[in-house]
Enzyme design. Structure first.
Site, PDB file in Angstrom:
ATOM      1  N   HIS A 197      46.554  73.625  81.729  1.00 52.03           N
ATOM      2  CA  HIS A 197      45.108  73.488  81.504  1.00 52.03           C
ATOM      3  C   HIS A 197      44.818  73.254  80.027  1.00 52.03           C
ATOM      4  CE1 HIS A 197      44.495  75.315  85.542  1.00 52.03           C
ATOM      5  NE2 HIS A 197      45.573  76.008  85.190  1.00 52.03           N
ATOM      6  N   SER A 242      40.668  53.401  59.643  1.00 47.40           N
ATOM      7  CA  SER A 242      39.245  53.253  59.945  1.00 47.40           C
ATOM      8  C   SER A 242      38.628  52.358  58.887  1.00 47.40           C
ATOM      9  CB  SER A 242      38.583  54.627  59.919  1.00 47.40           C
ATOM     10  OG  SER A 242      37.199  54.490  59.671  1.00 47.40           O
ATOM     11  N   LYS A 301      41.505  58.345  57.556  1.00 47.22           N
ATOM     12  CA  LYS A 301      41.954  58.230  58.938  1.00 47.22           C
ATOM     13  C   LYS A 301      43.346  57.641  59.117  1.00 47.22           C
ATOM     14  CE  LYS A 301      39.093  58.638  62.180  1.00 47.22           C
ATOM     15  NZ  LYS A 301      39.215  59.617  63.230  1.00 47.22           N
ATOM     16  N   GLU A 309      46.659  55.097  72.103  1.00 47.05           N
ATOM     17  CA  GLU A 309      45.410  55.007  72.867  1.00 47.05           C
ATOM     18  C   GLU A 309      45.445  53.781  73.780  1.00 47.05           C
ATOM     19  OE1 GLU A 309      42.437  57.221  69.721  1.00 47.05           O
ATOM     20  OE2 GLU A 309      42.857  55.113  69.455  1.00 47.05           O
TER      21      GLU A 309
END
Ligand code: ARG
Length: 492
Positions: free
Chosen positions: A151, A272, A278, A285
């Site tokens: 979880h 970024s 970043k 992704e």
């Protein structure tokens, strides 16, 4: 070129709508070798003379050498364009015979089967590389203690390598699925013609052998109508990319500043445009999203073939794009994951600290109570749960937190023959290392178990690699043989 009945020319935008040329570029090579094998067989069966065969083969070889010289604009697909090219180069009296006893309906499945056969070998080889990478990284991290999650909440203490090996096992099953699909893909539909075979004597087994197939697809309706093997292949890839998506997700989470368990190599992160600090895990992704695309490709294919009447329908053309797209996406995704796995930095200290201050040793403490004090697991579960609750209430997370519990407060609620200091002793001795050492069950992160897993996975991967090499060699061997036969016929 095939417009024998209609008197009108096909309207330009209709031709564009019908065309599969965009996808057909990836099957052109197979259409050429398929046509060579078919023409050789036709000659061997006495349907075309050696001179005619020579002219056909010479045109086909030219197409192979310079595919761009094939005019594609005014044709519906590559089969039509190639045949027109051969007729144009070798004359109608020779080239016009190439399409004897075949149809685009058996031809297109033939081409796709040869293409997917190569794709399976390539994807399996890439997968073997990735699994090998996971095993190598696992070997370096057998002692890298890390919290395991269910979880996404801290669960038990484990090791980083145990995760890597879990991916390796899942990918091995993906490999197995693909590997088994190969046998069903590697069967020749050629000679099934449009749907019902031919009255001309042909030798289907001969073309199958020339093209390196294991056997022929017997029934001519089945050979031209069925696409189940491609669905099977696309399903295997959908499952495989979902495995990759899960790995990607774990790595994304672990590479956040909050976790900081791993750091992705600089060459595999994006930046970024606005925020200078970043370091975004974009390749991972996209690995997640590719899994969605591959799944939807499978859905498109299933939707197209479900409840089609038997016999070729043009709908079948539209499975090519999702099918070939799925192959390409999967291959590049595996390669990306391979780079990421091999280059990521493991932050052992950080993992270790998180393990130290977690309650993830709770199950181990309960199990010690079961073993040492012979109390029921359910009672031990209650005692340790209550201890965690007390410790958590004290809010100190700088040490193994269970040490802040007070066993005397808990034990009065239970009829057990254990003293508070005995429980505190178990807790104080239960380090993350001990937790993993104590985990004896087969497949747990214990060092010996890990070594066994590494051994069996390495053996598995080496068996598959041998098999893949053998298959690749078989296909190449058949194509080399075919090429030699073609060259022989072409000799002056
Ligand atoms: N371009 C077609 C495809 O990709 C080839 C078969 C066409 N056959 C036909 N009878 N229209 O499926």
């Amino acid at each position: 070129m095939y417009r024998s009945r209609p008197r009108e020319k096909l309207k330009d935008d209709v031709l564009k709508f019908l065309s599969s040329m965009e996808q057909d570029h990836s099957i052109l090579y197979y259409d050429i070798v398929g046509s060579e094998a078919h023409s050789i067989m036709l000659h061997e069966m006495g349907h075309i003379t050696q001179g005619e065969l020579k002219r056909i083969l010479s045109a086909l070889e030219e197409a192979k050498q310079s595919p761009t010289s094939i005019r594609t604009e005014e044709f519906e697909d590559i089969h039509e364009a190639l045949e027109a090219f051969v007729i144009q180069r070798s004359g109608m009296d020779a080239g016009g015979k190439m399409h004897t006893a075949r149809s685009r309906n058996d031809q297109v499945v033939l081409d796709i089967r040869m293409k997917i056969r190569d794709d399976i070998n390539e994807i399996c080889a890439a997968l073997a590389g990735l699994v090998h990478g996971l095993i190598e990284r696992a070997k370096e991290n057998k002692q890298a203690l890390m919290v395991m999650y269910t979880h996404l909440q801290q669960a038990q203490i484990g090791t980083f390598s145990h995760f890597l090996l879990s991916y390796a096992y899942a990918l091995m099953r993906d490999m197995e699925r693909l590997y088994l699909t190969y046998h069903r893909i590697n069967q020749s539909p050629l000679g099934a013609c449009a749907i019902g075979g031919s009255s001309i004597t042909i030798d289907r087994k001969r073309t199958a052998i020339l093209l390196g197939f294991d056997s022929i697809i017997k029934n001519s309706i089945d050979a031209t109508s069925s696409r189940d093997v491609f669905l099977e292949y696309a399903s295997a890839l959908a499952i495989l990319t979902s495995t990759l998506g899960r790995i990607a997700e774990d790595f994304i989470i672990w590479s956040t500043t909050e976790f900081g368990y791993i750091e992705l190599a600089e060459s595999y992160v994006s930046t970024s445009s606005a925020m200078p600090q970043k370091k975004n895990p974009d390749p991972l992704e996209l690995t997640r999203s590719k899994s969605a695309i591959v799944t939807s490709n499978l859905m498109s294919m299933l939707g197209i073939v479900k409840a089609l009447p038997s016999g070729y329908s043009r709908d079948l053309q539209d499975i090519k794009s999702p099918l070939l797209g799925t192959s390409a996406i999967t291959l590049e995704t595996i390669k990306i994951m391979d780079y990421v796995v091999r280059s990521l930095q493991v932050k052992k200290e950080r993992m270790r600290n998180a393990a130290n201050i977690s309650y993830a040793i709770a199950v181990d403490v309960a199990e010690q109570l079961v073993m040492q004090k012979k109390i029921p697991f359910r009672t031990a579960h209650r005692i340790v749960g209550a201890l965690v609750s007390i410790a958590a209430g004290k809010g100190n997370v700088s040490l193994t937190s269970l040490q802040f519990a007070d066993a005397s407060l808990v034990l009065k609620d239970h009829k057990v023959n254990v003293k508070p200091n005995e429980i505190m002793k178990i807790i104080n001795e239960m380090t993350p290392e001990k937790s993993v050492e104590a985990r004896k069950s087969s497949g747990s992160p214990n060092l010996l178990e890990q070594e066994e897993m590494i051994k069996s996975l390495s053996q598995g991967i080496s068996n598959y690699s041998t098999g893949i090499q053998k298959r690749t060699k078989m296909v190449k061997g058949s194509f080399d043989n075919l090429e030699r036969t073609v060259k022989n016929y072409l000799q002056p």
